[in-house]
Design an enzyme around this catalytic site. Structure first.
Site, PDB file in Angstrom:
ATOM      1  N   SER A 103       0.963  -1.214   0.006  1.00 62.39           N
ATOM      2  CA  SER A 103      -0.086   0.035   0.087  1.00 62.39           C
ATOM      3  C   SER A 103       0.885   1.293  -0.140  1.00 62.39           C
ATOM      4  O   SER A 103       2.027   1.238   0.283  1.00 62.39           O
ATOM      5  CB  SER A 103      -1.078  -0.101   1.218  1.00 62.39           C
ATOM      6  N   LEU A 150       3.228   4.534   0.176  1.00 59.28           N
ATOM      7  CA  LEU A 150       4.340   4.700  -0.193  1.00 59.28           C
ATOM      8  C   LEU A 150       5.322   3.420  -0.735  1.00 59.28           C
ATOM      9  O   LEU A 150       6.235   3.504  -1.771  1.00 59.28           O
ATOM     10  CB  LEU A 150       5.138   5.416   0.815  1.00 59.28           C
ATOM     11  N   ASP A 184       4.529  -7.388   3.696  1.00 55.89           N
ATOM     12  CA  ASP A 184       3.427  -6.584   4.304  1.00 55.89           C
ATOM     13  C   ASP A 184       2.673  -7.707   5.096  1.00 55.89           C
ATOM     14  O   ASP A 184       2.458  -8.933   4.717  1.00 55.89           O
ATOM     15  CB  ASP A 184       2.824  -6.112   3.152  1.00 55.89           C
ATOM     16  N   ASP A 242       5.055  -9.612   9.399  1.00 54.18           N
ATOM     17  CA  ASP A 242       4.864  -8.674  10.419  1.00 54.18           C
ATOM     18  C   ASP A 242       6.150  -8.135  10.588  1.00 54.18           C
ATOM     19  O   ASP A 242       7.099  -8.789  11.201  1.00 54.18           O
ATOM     20  CB  ASP A 242       4.514  -9.024  11.684  1.00 54.18           C
ATOM     21  N   SER A 291       9.364  10.295   9.100  1.00 57.60           N
ATOM     22  CA  SER A 291       8.418  11.286   8.904  1.00 57.60           C
ATOM     23  C   SER A 291       8.725  12.559   9.558  1.00 57.60           C
ATOM     24  O   SER A 291       9.838  12.703  10.419  1.00 57.60           O
ATOM     25  CB  SER A 291       7.097  10.934   9.805  1.00 57.60           C
ATOM     26  N   TYR A 322       3.997   8.097  17.935  1.00 62.12           N
ATOM     27  CA  TYR A 322       4.378   8.047  16.495  1.00 62.12           C
ATOM     28  C   TYR A 322       5.722   8.768  16.142  1.00 62.12           C
ATOM     29  O   TYR A 322       6.649   8.249  15.756  1.00 62.12           O
ATOM     30  CB  TYR A 322       3.102   8.732  15.519  1.00 62.12           C
ATOM     31  N   LYS A 371       9.303   7.336  14.917  1.00 64.74           N
ATOM     32  CA  LYS A 371       9.849   8.046  13.756  1.00 64.74           C
ATOM     33  C   LYS A 371      11.356   8.764  14.010  1.00 64.74           C
ATOM     34  O   LYS A 371      12.302   8.680  13.406  1.00 64.74           O
ATOM     35  CB  LYS A 371       8.904   9.155  13.160  1.00 64.74           C
ATOM     36  N   THR A 421      -1.877   8.897   0.762  1.00 64.25           N
ATOM     37  CA  THR A 421      -1.995   7.334   0.724  1.00 64.25           C
ATOM     38  C   THR A 421      -3.360   6.876   1.546  1.00 64.25           C
ATOM     39  O   THR A 421      -3.562   7.751   2.114  1.00 64.25           O
ATOM     40  CB  THR A 421      -0.676   6.712   1.310  1.00 64.25           C
TER      41      THR A 421
HETATM   42  N1  LIG Z   1       1.285   9.114   4.029  1.00 66.85           N
HETATM   43  C1  LIG Z   1       2.031   9.919   4.679  1.00 66.85           C
HETATM   44  O1  LIG Z   1       1.851  11.332   4.587  1.00 66.85           O
HETATM   45  C2  LIG Z   1       3.211   9.736   5.508  1.00 66.85           C
HETATM   46  C3  LIG Z   1       3.884  10.737   6.082  1.00 66.85           C
HETATM   47  C4  LIG Z   1       4.965  10.580   6.794  1.00 66.85           C
HETATM   48  C5  LIG Z   1       5.371   9.231   7.054  1.00 66.85           C
HETATM   49  N2  LIG Z   1       4.826   8.273   6.566  1.00 66.85           N
HETATM   50  C6  LIG Z   1       4.906   6.984   6.993  1.00 66.85           C
HETATM   51  O2  LIG Z   1       5.297   5.992   5.677  1.00 66.85           O
HETATM   52  C7  LIG Z   1       5.492   4.785   5.656  1.00 66.85           C
HETATM   53  C8  LIG Z   1       4.148   4.143   4.576  1.00 66.85           C
HETATM   54  O3  LIG Z   1       2.813   5.176   4.912  1.00 66.85           O
HETATM   55  P1  LIG Z   1       1.703   4.840   3.804  1.00 66.85           P
HETATM   56  O4  LIG Z   1       1.172   6.205   3.780  1.00 66.85           O
HETATM   57  O5  LIG Z   1       1.949   4.335   2.594  1.00 66.85           O
HETATM   58  O6  LIG Z   1       0.589   4.046   4.752  1.00 66.85           O
HETATM   59  P2  LIG Z   1      -0.483   2.862   3.874  1.00 66.85           P
HETATM   60  O7  LIG Z   1      -1.131   2.392   5.303  1.00 66.85           O
HETATM   61  O8  LIG Z   1      -0.809   3.261   2.885  1.00 66.85           O
HETATM   62  O9  LIG Z   1       0.699   1.395   4.013  1.00 66.85           O
HETATM   63  C9  LIG Z   1       1.418   1.100   5.190  1.00 66.85           C
HETATM   64  C10 LIG Z   1       1.393  -0.328   4.833  1.00 66.85           C
HETATM   65  O10 LIG Z   1       2.453  -1.012   6.005  1.00 66.85           O
HETATM   66  C11 LIG Z   1       1.518  -2.124   6.163  1.00 66.85           C
HETATM   67  N3  LIG Z   1       2.064  -2.517   7.666  1.00 66.85           N
HETATM   68  C12 LIG Z   1       1.376  -2.214   8.758  1.00 66.85           C
HETATM   69  N4  LIG Z   1       1.881  -2.669   9.901  1.00 66.85           N
HETATM   70  C13 LIG Z   1       2.636  -3.602   9.472  1.00 66.85           C
HETATM   71  C14 LIG Z   1       3.580  -4.520  10.051  1.00 66.85           C
HETATM   72  N5  LIG Z   1       3.489  -4.667  11.350  1.00 66.85           N
HETATM   73  N6  LIG Z   1       4.154  -5.379   9.193  1.00 66.85           N
HETATM   74  C15 LIG Z   1       4.321  -5.488   7.965  1.00 66.85           C
HETATM   75  N7  LIG Z   1       3.618  -4.402   7.397  1.00 66.85           N
HETATM   76  C16 LIG Z   1       2.808  -3.641   7.978  1.00 66.85           C
HETATM   77  C17 LIG Z   1       0.219  -2.126   5.842  1.00 66.85           C
HETATM   78  O11 LIG Z   1      -0.492  -3.195   5.841  1.00 66.85           O
HETATM   79  C18 LIG Z   1       0.329  -1.145   4.807  1.00 66.85           C
HETATM   80  O12 LIG Z   1       0.364  -1.979   3.456  1.00 66.85           O
HETATM   81  C19 LIG Z   1       4.774   4.696   7.167  1.00 66.85           C
HETATM   82  O13 LIG Z   1       5.796   4.317   7.825  1.00 66.85           O
HETATM   83  C20 LIG Z   1       4.450   5.843   7.470  1.00 66.85           C
HETATM   84  O14 LIG Z   1       4.313   6.190   8.828  1.00 66.85           O
HETATM   85  C21 LIG Z   1       3.412   8.512   5.799  1.00 66.85           C
END
Ligand SMILES: NC(=O)c1ccc[n+]([C@@H]2O[C@H](COP(=O)([O-])OP(=O)(O)OC[C@H]3O[C@@H](n4cnc5c(N)ncnc54)[C@H](O)[C@@H]3O)[C@@H](O)[C@H]2O)c1
Length: 257
Positions: free
Chosen positions: A15, A17, A36, A57, A148, A161, A165, A196
């Site tokens: 999913s 990023l 994932d 996980d 982040s 959080y 991070k 996302t």
């Molecule tokens: N989207 C944003 O604005 C943003 C901003 C800053 C940081 N981030 C970070 O970027 C990363 C990706 O976020 P995203 O926006 O793509 O979120 P998302 O929810 O679209 O994707 C996260 C993915 O991580 C997987 N996941 C969750 N827990 C897990 C685990 N224990 N083991 C394996 N997989 C696991 C989920 O199943 C999901 O597919 C995260 O670490 C998030 O904190 C995102």
């Protein structure tokens, strides 16, 4: 570091990023292991990019080892690890009703975001270290972590959080130093507000996102996952990028709320 013909493990690759990164790196010649928790989406992504899905996980030692073993088993040299699995959490240090932050949820966020990142970093690095160097510098591989801007400008209610991070930012330099003898670079990206499914928890997701975008400097919009993926590729391909934490945020600076 040339991606073509290399194997890569991407946590969170089902999913957002991680998915965009999986697609982008595969389009540039990498064989990708999507690691994932989300089996349904993960399999779809892996199938579409000619990769492999491993239900993982990131906080579990055996499961992460299995994901890395699957990358080694592709027969392509493992050169890239991208940590993109993560969970969000909202909760104040002392809640409005006077109760302290729930410790179990704090632990879980640290467990997934921080320990999960280190878990894949360490197991992935050990496998990369067994490959032959690719160039005269002795380079073997690259690890890219996802923190982040909340690591740097934690907002009200983001204590768990932000701590998770911030730990990723903190591990970047010592990990790069530890891994320099085996030719592995380590960089961390701090995204701002990227569009996302992570924001889907909110019933009024579109309204919520419009509020988030207000402090973005330019361009005045959320970032696109594909733009994140492009930065990951740059960090992999540019051999002099190491031990760096890069903001990726359209100039946003988070305010307290
Ligand atoms: N989207 C944003 O604005 C943003 C901003 C800053 C940081 N981030 C970070 O970027 C990363 C990706 O976020 P995203 O926006 O793509 O979120 P998302 O929810 O679209 O994707 C996260 C993915 O991580 C997987 N996941 C969750 N827990 C897990 C685990 N224990 N083991 C394996 N997989 C696991 C989920 O199943 C999901 O597919 C995260 O670490 C998030 O904190 C995102």
């Amino acid at each position: 570091m040339d991606l073509n013909g290399a194997a890569a493990v991407i946590s969170g690759g089902a999913s957002g990023l991680g998915e965009a990164t999986a697609r982008h790196l595969a389009a540039h010649g990498a064989t990708v292991v999507v690691a994932d928790l989300n089996e349904e989406r993960g399999k779809i992504v892996a199938d579409e990019i000619g990769g492999v899905f491993v239900k993982t996980d990131v906080s579990d030692e055996q499961q992460v080892q299995a994901a890395v073993d699957a990358a080694v088993a592709t027969g392509k040299p493992l050169r890239v690890v991208v940590n993109s699995a993560g969970i969000g959490w909202a909760g104040r240090t002392v809640n409005r009703d006077g109760t302290p932050h729930d410790l179990a949820s704090y632990r879980r966020v640290i467990e997934v975001n921080l320990i999960g990142t280190f878990n894949l970093l360490r197991v992935g690095a050990a496998a990369i270290a067994k490959t032959d160097p690719v160039d005269e510098d002795g380079q073997r591989g690259v690890i890219v972590n996802t923190a982040s801007v909340a690591a740097l400008e934690g907002q009200t209610g983001q204590v768990a959080y932000s701590a998770s991070k911030g730990g990723i930012v903190g591990m970047t330099l010592p990990a790069a130093r530890d891994l320099s003898p085996v030719g592995i670079r380590v960089n961390t990206i701090c995204p701002g507000i990227i569009d996302t499914p992570i924001y889907a928890f909110n019933a009024n997701a579109e309204e919520f996102k419009a509020k988030l975008v207000a402090p973005v400097v330019f361009p005045k919009r959320m970032g696109r996952p594909e733009e994140f993926a492009q930065l990951v590729r740059s960090l992999i391909e540019n051999d002099y990028m190491n031990a760096e934490t890069v903001r990726f945020d359209g100039g946003i600076r988070f305010q307290p709320k």
